[in-house]
Scaffold this motif. Structure first.
Motif, PDB file in Angstrom:
ATOM      1  N   ARG A   1      -8.793  -5.416   0.075  1.00  0.00           N
ATOM      2  CA  ARG A   1     -10.071  -6.122   0.035  1.00  0.00           C
ATOM      3  C   ARG A   1      -9.837  -7.573  -0.366  1.00  0.00           C
ATOM      4  O   ARG A   1      -9.235  -7.862  -1.400  1.00  0.00           O
ATOM      5  CB  ARG A   1     -11.025  -5.439  -0.953  1.00  0.00           C
ATOM      6  N   ALA A   2     -10.337  -8.475   0.466  1.00  0.00           N
ATOM      7  CA  ALA A   2     -10.229  -9.910   0.192  1.00  0.00           C
ATOM      8  C   ALA A   2     -11.306 -10.320  -0.819  1.00  0.00           C
ATOM      9  O   ALA A   2     -12.251  -9.563  -1.075  1.00  0.00           O
ATOM     10  CB  ALA A   2     -10.393 -10.691   1.490  1.00  0.00           C
ATOM     11  N   PRO A   3     -11.194 -11.521  -1.413  1.00  0.00           N
ATOM     12  CA  PRO A   3     -12.159 -11.914  -2.442  1.00  0.00           C
ATOM     13  C   PRO A   3     -13.596 -12.025  -1.948  1.00  0.00           C
ATOM     14  O   PRO A   3     -14.527 -11.917  -2.745  1.00  0.00           O
ATOM     15  CB  PRO A   3     -11.614 -13.259  -2.945  1.00  0.00           C
ATOM     16  N   ASP A   4     -13.799 -12.231  -0.641  1.00  0.00           N
ATOM     17  CA  ASP A   4     -15.163 -12.280  -0.126  1.00  0.00           C
ATOM     18  C   ASP A   4     -15.678 -10.909   0.292  1.00  0.00           C
ATOM     19  O   ASP A   4     -16.773 -10.788   0.849  1.00  0.00           O
ATOM     20  CB  ASP A   4     -15.258 -13.263   1.046  1.00  0.00           C
ATOM     21  N   GLY A   5     -14.902  -9.857   0.026  1.00  0.00           N
ATOM     22  CA  GLY A   5     -15.316  -8.496   0.328  1.00  0.00           C
ATOM     23  C   GLY A   5     -14.885  -7.970   1.669  1.00  0.00           C
ATOM     24  O   GLY A   5     -15.113  -6.791   1.968  1.00  0.00           O
TER      25      GLY A   5
ATOM     26  N   LEU B   1      -5.699  -4.244  -3.892  1.00  0.00           N
ATOM     27  CA  LEU B   1      -5.191  -3.044  -3.237  1.00  0.00           C
ATOM     28  C   LEU B   1      -5.980  -1.872  -3.793  1.00  0.00           C
ATOM     29  O   LEU B   1      -5.911  -1.572  -4.987  1.00  0.00           O
ATOM     30  CB  LEU B   1      -3.704  -2.859  -3.526  1.00  0.00           C
ATOM     31  N   CYS B   2      -6.742  -1.209  -2.937  1.00  0.00           N
ATOM     32  CA  CYS B   2      -7.685  -0.186  -3.388  1.00  0.00           C
ATOM     33  C   CYS B   2      -7.235   1.199  -2.918  1.00  0.00           C
ATOM     34  O   CYS B   2      -6.643   1.353  -1.842  1.00  0.00           O
ATOM     35  CB  CYS B   2      -9.077  -0.473  -2.853  1.00  0.00           C
ATOM     36  N   LEU B   3      -7.569   2.189  -3.718  1.00  0.00           N
ATOM     37  CA  LEU B   3      -7.158   3.567  -3.451  1.00  0.00           C
ATOM     38  C   LEU B   3      -8.293   4.511  -3.806  1.00  0.00           C
ATOM     39  O   LEU B   3      -8.982   4.306  -4.806  1.00  0.00           O
ATOM     40  CB  LEU B   3      -5.910   3.871  -4.281  1.00  0.00           C
TER      41      LEU B   3
ATOM     42  N   LEU C   1       0.832  -1.208   0.000  1.00  0.00           N
ATOM     43  CA  LEU C   1       0.000   0.000   0.000  1.00  0.00           C
ATOM     44  C   LEU C   1       0.863   1.254   0.000  1.00  0.00           C
ATOM     45  O   LEU C   1       0.536   2.240  -0.679  1.00  0.00           O
ATOM     46  CB  LEU C   1      -0.928   0.007   1.210  1.00  0.00           C
ATOM     47  N   MET C   2       1.973   1.233   0.732  1.00  0.00           N
ATOM     48  CA  MET C   2       2.865   2.400   0.751  1.00  0.00           C
ATOM     49  C   MET C   2       3.477   2.650  -0.614  1.00  0.00           C
ATOM     50  O   MET C   2       3.578   3.795  -1.065  1.00  0.00           O
ATOM     51  CB  MET C   2       3.956   2.208   1.802  1.00  0.00           C
TER      52      MET C   2
END
Length: 268
Positions: free
Chosen positions: A255-259, A241-243, A211-212
Motif C-alpha cells: 500500500r502506497a501512502p495515498d492508499g 507491506l500488509c498481510l 512480500l515473500m
C-alpha cells in the motif's frame, strides 16, 4: 499460436555466495548471511549480459532474439507464480531452463498491450528446486503529458503492516545485483522525461521479494507464491507491506501512502 511459443534456452550459474552476501547487506538484513537462498534470491543469479549494442534506449536488452518483438517498446514485469520444491544452496552450480509459454496481444484501456509468459525451472544437482512463471507486459511508448492511470485502492483490513522505504542507493544496488539496466530504476531524468513517472520506480521484483520474505517468516516456509503488480511505487514514497491471515493461506499487498495498491499476492 505465436511462433515464439515453445522456444527454450538454458543458463547455468555458479551461485556465487558473494552475491547473496551483497543482497543481504543491500536489504539491511541483520545477522549472518543465510545458508540457503531466500525465496526470491535466485533473481540475483542467471545473468544474461547484453553488449551495449544489444540494449534499447530504456536500458533493457532489445527484444527480437529469445523474447519476441511485439512492436511495443515499454516493458515491465507484471507478476508471476512460484512453486518451491527444494532449497537452493549458495556455492553449488545451478541450471535454469526457460521456455516461452504464451505470447498474446490485447487492446487495453490505454492502448495495445503485449503479453509474454516465461516458465523457468531451476535445478541443482539434478533436483528441481523452483518452478517460476514470469509475466511480462509490453506497452506503447509513453506520453509524458498523459494523466496517470487510475489506481486500485488497497485493502485496509490487514492483520500486520510493516513500513518500508526506498532510496536511490537501494534501487541502484538492487539493479546491479539483478543486472537490470532498466533506466526507470536509477535514471531520474529518463524516468520523468521519457516515461512520465514522477520519480524512480521501485522494482516490482524487489517488492515481491519483500512480500515473500514476510510470508516465509509468517508461515515458516513457502510452498507457493503468486503476485501481480497493479501500480508503480516511487522511490520517494514510504509504503506498507500488509498481510492478512486466511483459512489456508496468506493475502499480502503493498500500500502506497495515498492508499493505492501497488502489488497484491497470495502465499501458502
Amino acid at each position: 499460436m505465436h511462433e515464439a511459443e515453445g522456444r527454450a534456452q538454458t543458463v547455468t550459474d555458479p551461485m556465487d555466495p558473494a552475491r547473496l552476501a551483497a543482497l543481504h547487506a543491500t536489504l539491511g538484513r541483520p545477522g549472518p548471511v543465510p545458508e540457503l537462498l531466500p525465496p526470491f534470491a535466485h533473481q540475483i543469479h542467471f545473468w544474461q549480459a547484453s553488449p551495449p549494442e544489444g540494449l534499447g534506449a530504456d536500458g533493457h536488452p532489445r527484444t527480437g532474439a529469445f523474447i519476441p518483438d511485439l512492436g511495443l517498446p515499454r516493458r515491465m514485469w507484471a507478476g508471476g507464480r512460484l512453486m518451491f520444491h527444494a532449497p537452493l544452496r549458495p556455492g553449488t552450480p545451478a541450471e535454469r531452463q526457460t521456455s516461452i509459454v504464451r505470447v498474446a496481444r490485447k487492446q487495453g484501456r490505454s492502448g495495445p498491450l503485449g503479453f509474454v509468459t516465461l516458465c523457468h525451472e531451476i535445478f541443482q544437482d539434478g533436483t528441481l528446486c523452483r518452478t517460476e512463471e514470469q509475466d511480462l507486459v509490453y506497452r506503447e511508448a509513453a506520453d509524458p503529458e498523459a494523466p496517470p492511470p487510475l489506481a486500485i485502492d488497497a485493502p485496509l483490513d490487514e492483520t500486520e503492516a510493516h513500513v518500508v522505504s526506498f532510496d536511490t542507493t537501494l534501487l541502484f544496488r538492487y539493479s546491479a545485483l539483478t543486472f537490470n539496466g532498466h533506466r526507470i530504476h536509477y535514471d531520474t531524468e529518463y524516468a520523468r522525461q521519457a516515461e512520465g513517472y514522477p520519480g524512480l520506480v521501485v522494482h516490482g521484483p524487489l517488492l515481491a521479494h519483500l512480500l515473500m520474505d514476510l510470508a516465509e517468516d509468517r508461515l515458516g516456509g513457502l510452498q507457493t507464491f503468486k503476485f501481480r503488480a497493479t501500480a508503480p511505487l516511487f522511490h520517494f514514497e514510504t509504503a506498507e507491506l500488509c498481510l492478512r491471515d486466511r483459512d489456508s493461506d496468506l493475502m499480502l499487498w503493498v500500500r502506497a501512502p495515498d492508499g493505492r495498491q501497488c502489488m497484491v499476492a497470495e502465499a501458502m
